[in-house]
Design a protein around this motif. Structure first.
Motif, short mmCIF file in Angstrom:
data_model
loop_
_atom_site.label_atom_id
_atom_site.label_comp_id
_atom_site.label_asym_id
_atom_site.label_seq_id
_atom_site.Cartn_x
_atom_site.Cartn_y
_atom_site.Cartn_z
N ILE A 68 11.21 -52.79 10.18
CA ILE A 68 10.22 -52.41 11.20
C ILE A 68 9.55 -51.09 10.83
O ILE A 68 8.33 -50.94 10.93
CB ILE A 68 10.90 -52.36 12.60
CG1 ILE A 68 11.33 -53.78 12.99
CG2 ILE A 68 9.97 -51.77 13.65
CD1 ILE A 68 12.30 -53.86 14.15
N GLU A 113 10.11 -61.90 15.97
CA GLU A 113 9.60 -60.83 16.84
C GLU A 113 8.22 -60.36 16.42
O GLU A 113 7.44 -59.86 17.25
CB GLU A 113 10.57 -59.64 16.82
CG GLU A 113 11.86 -59.93 17.56
CD GLU A 113 12.93 -58.86 17.29
OE1 GLU A 113 12.56 -57.72 16.93
OE2 GLU A 113 14.12 -59.18 17.42
N GLU A 138 14.92 -63.01 12.16
CA GLU A 138 14.84 -62.36 13.47
C GLU A 138 13.55 -61.53 13.58
O GLU A 138 12.83 -61.60 14.57
CB GLU A 138 16.06 -61.45 13.61
CG GLU A 138 16.50 -61.19 15.03
CD GLU A 138 17.76 -60.33 15.02
OE1 GLU A 138 18.80 -60.79 14.49
OE2 GLU A 138 17.70 -59.18 15.51
N VAL A 139 13.28 -60.78 12.53
CA VAL A 139 12.07 -59.95 12.56
C VAL A 139 10.82 -60.82 12.60
O VAL A 139 9.88 -60.53 13.34
CB VAL A 139 12.02 -59.00 11.32
CG1 VAL A 139 10.70 -58.24 11.29
CG2 VAL A 139 13.19 -58.03 11.35
N LYS A 150 17.30 -54.14 9.74
CA LYS A 150 16.23 -54.53 10.66
C LYS A 150 15.35 -53.32 11.01
O LYS A 150 14.11 -53.41 10.99
CB LYS A 150 16.83 -55.13 11.94
CG LYS A 150 15.78 -55.72 12.85
CD LYS A 150 16.37 -56.38 14.06
CE LYS A 150 15.25 -56.73 15.03
NZ LYS A 150 15.76 -57.28 16.29
#
Lengths: 521, 462
Positions: A120, A157, A153-154, A116
């Protein structure tokens, strides 16, 4: 039996069914080698892995995508800058590669958290890139990281990014081919249908199985534009991630490399009813036929014919100049997969060369079926060749040139057989009419290189010819040509530029066709 | 103004400087005669490494794979190693040495390559090949540990440890070259010959600059023999030129057989070559001959032509193999240049204790950064953001776009250098290497001045 048993492989009898000689009068039922079976360990096969098949061959040609491999750094490094798939966005996909850099602690404790962080970091480093492909490797597959969950999940977000996950670890299947399959299906299931495209033509296609090696896609795209056909997406050379998400809106899937991506076309046909049309951008006849077929499908054959006529008039005299000089030269056609059948017959018909052997590293029986049906009698066909078999074949067949990969090309060099890169080309593109002449030119320059001829002289034993200060390729190639051909005013050598793609990319003057109802004649 | 050493601040790698451990072990293996390694893992771990090395050397050579497929990954794949050994031995009658090189996949699934070697020694080799000399050597190189550098270091040590056997002193020295080019080996052998020193060169890859012969079929191979390796225990001493590529083996020979070792310095540049010769003299008692004084003089003369006029004050970034990077940085400093950024592409915990890096930190007055676990993005990013200004980059071909896109000229050096012709033929070590490096740097700057039309007229009267 037509099976060919290599001396060097007598001790591994299971190899016997992997090579055949196409004998006189034999049908494919007699002469079809076994294919796509597990590799024999230690045989020094030339096969790669399913990770590279997915990431390197199919995934990475996508141009506006951060390509991140989840695993130790080697998979990423090793598959970086070893191909020539260019793009019109400054070759981002060639220049930058991303590895999650899995270390021992991650293997022990899991690597999802650091994955993760990786995602990012990568988006932060390239803020204009909003799309990402993540490729599983052997290591991340075996420790069982849930890459999909991390990607989801990313995406939650960071709503402006989109991530594609391909789970194709290196050990999946006998060769890279397993990876082609996996990524096609994964792309179809996860991404196709998630973006609605802007339709600008009555004739809309996906161009599938085209990887833009040295600009092949630019050349073919130019033809489609000249026909007024909208190329909604190219899978995947010079392809755009979001365009490829909108594949479901095309009227036709035009398929080039069936080996690597027919899976995707088949899925698109089943779910969206989009027909599949197999085409071939290599060679004047196959390409002309292909453009005609696309034209016929949409009822715009006249547009296709216009291009064919223009291009043939421009380039055929140059093709024939080379054909006159290459006729009878022996070729080993030893590519990876689909080129064995893309090229087998057409290099014979249009360059005049004799294909004395075909092989495939990762092809299936279907590829051999097509290839063998197209080669001349007497050709040796080898599935999953290995180092010693290749050497033995070169010794017995004594080809004038070989089309294969970079490293096997080094083997050929040492037995004084010039090589052309079948995967990445020498001075391509080789698709298109001009491209096909470029291929002929590359073959000619290889076979008739004066330096190549000097490599056969043993100065310690042979009579050293001292009468010449130099030779040219023409002096060697034209020795036995008729006066008619030698002094022909219609035939000519290649007259194109070193870079023939740059001009195409600058082109804007495409015809503006009036819209017509779909399917109207 | 300081010289700072730190790790790359990101967890991931963008545009890596190194590949993983198995590649290092494979590169070491091709230096041994009658040796074909088996890489135990997926096929890509071999196919791409062979491609990489062949791109660099423009040669082919043999490395096998155990071709682990899905069933092996699930149920264990040692059987594939057994089969691979048998197939190799059947088909390559000259082969005597077979390293079994593990990868991430087979280390994660826990395949016991030591166990399978024991089994094969007791079974297959006894039964099927009773009169044949065969050495199976397990080499553990999981890709998630270290890098290609540690893989090389480890493999060299494993080969030496397997073969070295004490008998009579041989009055030779062991010279462990580290990860070098054929041209470097030639240069090193030349220095040894001038000093009249008999040496065992590990691993001897000079022949990878191999000919195209009129009778055809010339296969490139390494020239370090089993006898050479066995005899390493009987040497007067060992010099390992590179701390991180062969240092382990040198240390092993000292610990195990009392063969004294000198590790480093990498003989890049005049000063380090002087030290290398001093070490040779110390180890063998042989004097440094006039011929080398002459050769050194030629190098100094050549360098004087370019150093203080063209190279002085030029700002340079260097990336690649650690010993190479450090050696180049030292030489650049001697040339009056200003190394601004050094990138070491792995996370070796001993870098901060490297005396050469400490020396840089203690003595370099300009701003200089040394980044460990680095990637090429650390360089690219600084150039793109304008926080680093450079005149020159020294590094391998994987960084070619950093140079191209940022308009900074680059001298290709290290491994791999596939985008320039024949670099494997030219040494960077010894006095010959010093000349080559200084002149390459100068000529590269000259070409750049001309392309960019910057003071290109100044070369009129040089």
């Amino acid at each position: 039996m037509p099976y060919h048993e290599f001396e060097c492989s007598k001790c591994i009898p299971e190899r016997k069914k992997h090579a055949v000689v196409k004998g006189p009068g034999e049908t494919l039922a007699d002469a079809l080698p076994a294919g796509y079976l597990n590799t024999i360990p230690g045989s020094i096969s030339e096969r790669g892995c399913a990770y590279c098949g997915a990431k390197h061959v199919i995934g990475t040609p996508m141009k506006d995508v951060i390509h991140l491999s989840h695993g130790p750094v080697g998979c990423t490094y090793d598959t970086w800058q070893t191909k020539r798939y260019i793009s019109d966005n400054d070759n981002f996909q060639l220049k930058h590669t991303f590895a999650s850099d899995m270390k021992e602690k991650h293997v022990v404790f899991g690597a999802e958290k650091m994955l993760k962080q990786n995602i990012i970091e990568a988006f932060k480093a390239f803020p204009n890139m909003k799309r990402m492909s993540i490729y599983q490797t052997c290591a991340s597959a075996l420790i069982g990281d849930d890459i999909h969950a991390v990607a989801a999940e990313v995406m939650e977000e960071m709503p402006d990014v989109d991530i594609f996950v391909c789970n194709s670890p290196g050990f999946r299947g006998p060769s890279q081919s397993g990876g082609h399959h996996t990524i096609c299906i994964a792309w179809f299931k996860e991404k196709v249908g998630t973006v609605e495209p802007k339709i600008t033509s009555d004739y809309v296609i996906n161009y599938v199985g085209e990887y833009n090696i040295q600009g092949d896609q630019h050349v073919m795209d130019d033809f489609f534009k000249r026909m007024g056909v909208q190329v909604l997406s190219t899978f995947t050379g010079n392809g755009s991630y979001d365009e490829l998400r909108s594949m479901h809106r095309a009227h036709l899937n035009v398929l080039e490399c069936a080996r690597s991506s027919e899976y995707l076309c088949n899925e698109l046909r089943v779910k969206y009813g989009i027909p599949r049309l197999d085409i071939d951008g290599f060679g004047f006849e196959p390409l002309s036929l292909s453009l005609r077929k696309v034209g016929l499908f949409f009822g715009i054959e006249d547009r296709a014919q216009k291009i064919i006529d223009e291009e043939t008039a421009r380039w055929k005299p140059e093709l024939d100049w080379y054909k006159a000089r290459l006729t009878g030269k022996k070729v080993c056609l030893w590519p990876g997969g689909s080129k064995l059948w893309h090229w087998a017959h057409v290099i014979h018909e249009e360059f005049g060369v004799e294909v004395v052997s075909v092989y495939t590293k990762f092809g299936h029986q279907g590829d051999m079926e097509k290839g063998i049906s197209r080669v001349e009698e007497g050709a040796l066909a080898i599935d999953d060749p290995n180092e010693l078999e290749g050497m033995e074949a070169l010794e017995t067949l004594k080809p004038d040139i070989i089309f294969t990969g970079k490293r096997p090309g080094e083997v050929a060099k040492k037995v004084r057989v010039p090589y052309l890169n079948a995967h990445a080309y020498h001075n391509g593109p080789w698709k298109g009419f001009e491209g096909w002449v470029r291929f002929a030119r590359d073959i000619y320059n290889g076979i008739f290189s004066p330096m190549h001829k000097l490599a056969f002289l043993d100065i310690s034993k042979d009579e050293i010819p001292t009468d010449k200060g130099f030779e040219t390729a023409r002096m060697i190639s034209d020795v036995n040509l008729s006066e008619e051909i030698r002094s022909s005013t219609t035939l000519r050598e290649y007259t194109g530029k070193f870079d023939c793609v740059g001009e195409i990319l600058k082109k804007t003057d495409y015809p503006n066709f009036e819209p017509e109802p779909v399917g109207a004649l | 103004m300081s010289c700072e050493l730190h790790e790359k601040p990101r967890v991931g790698t963008i545009d890596p400087i190194f590949t993983c451990q198995p590649c290092g072990a494979q590169f070491a293996s091709i230096g041994i005669k009658d040796c074909i390694g088996i890489v135990h893992g997926g096929q890509g771990c071999v196919m791409f490494v062979r491609l990489l090395i062949s791109q660099h050397l423009k040669e082919s050579f043999e490395i096998a794979s155990s071709s682990v497929h899905e069933d092996g990954a699930v149920f264990g794949a040692v059987k594939r190693v057994e089969e691979a050994v048998d197939v190799l031995l059947m088909r390559y009658p000259a082969i005597k040495v077979i390293p079994i090189i593990s990868t991430c996949s087979t280390e994660v699934i826990g395949d016991d390559i030591d166990g399978v070697v024991t089994k094969l020694n007791a079974g297959l080799l006894k039964e099927k090949y009773p009169n044949r000399e065969v050495h199976l050597i397990p080499i553990h190189t999981p890709s998630f540990v270290g890098s290609m550098i540690t893989g090389y270091d480890l493999a060299v040590k494993d080969f030496v440890e397997y073969f070295a056997k004490k008998s009579e002193p041989n009055n030779k020295i062991n010279l462990i070259t580290g990860w070098v080019n054929p041209g470097d080996v030639t240069a090193l052998k030349h220095l040894l010959a001038e000093m009249q020193i008999d040496a065992t060169v590990l691993f001897e890859i000079e022949n990878f600059d191999s000919p195209l012969m009129p009778y055809g079929n010339f296969v490139s191979h390494g020239d370090t023999t089993i006898a050479d390796l066995v005899d390493t225990a009987n040497a007067t001493g060992t010099i390992a030129l590179n701390r991180y590529e062969g240092g382990k083996a040198a240390q092993y020979l000292e610990n195990e057989f009392d063969v004294p070792c000198i590790i480093g310095p990498t003989p890049i540049g005049i000063r380090n070559t002087d030290t290398f010769l001093a070490n040779l003299k110390k180890m063998t008692g042989k004097p440094i001959p006039e011929s080398l004084v002459h050769e050194r003089g030629i190098a100094l003369d050549a360098i004087a032509d370019v150093a203080h006029m063209f190279l002085a004050d030029k700002k340079v970034a260097i990336y690649g193999n650690p010993d190479l990077v450090i050696g180049l940085a030292q030489f650049c400093l001697d040339l009056g240049m200003k190394p601004k950024l050094l990138l070491l592409g792995d996370d070796n915990a001993s870098y901060p204790n490297d005396p050469r890096l400490k020396e840089l930190q203690d003595n370099v007055a300009d701003d200089m950064e040394i980044i460990t676990n680095a990637d090429l993005w650390e360089l690219d990013k600084r150039l793109k953001e304008g926080t680093l200004e450079l005149d020159l980059i020294l590094g391998h071909s994987k960084g070619r776009f950093v140079s191209i896109d940022n308009n900074v000229p680059m001298v290709r050096v290290g491994f791999p250098t596939y985008d320039r012709a024949g670099l494997y033929r030219h040494p960077v070590v010894g006095y010959a290497g010093a000349i080559w490096l200084a002149e390459q740097m100068a000529n590269t700057l000259f070409a750049d001045m001309e392309y960019k039309h910057v003071r290109e007229w100044s070369l009129n009267v040089w």
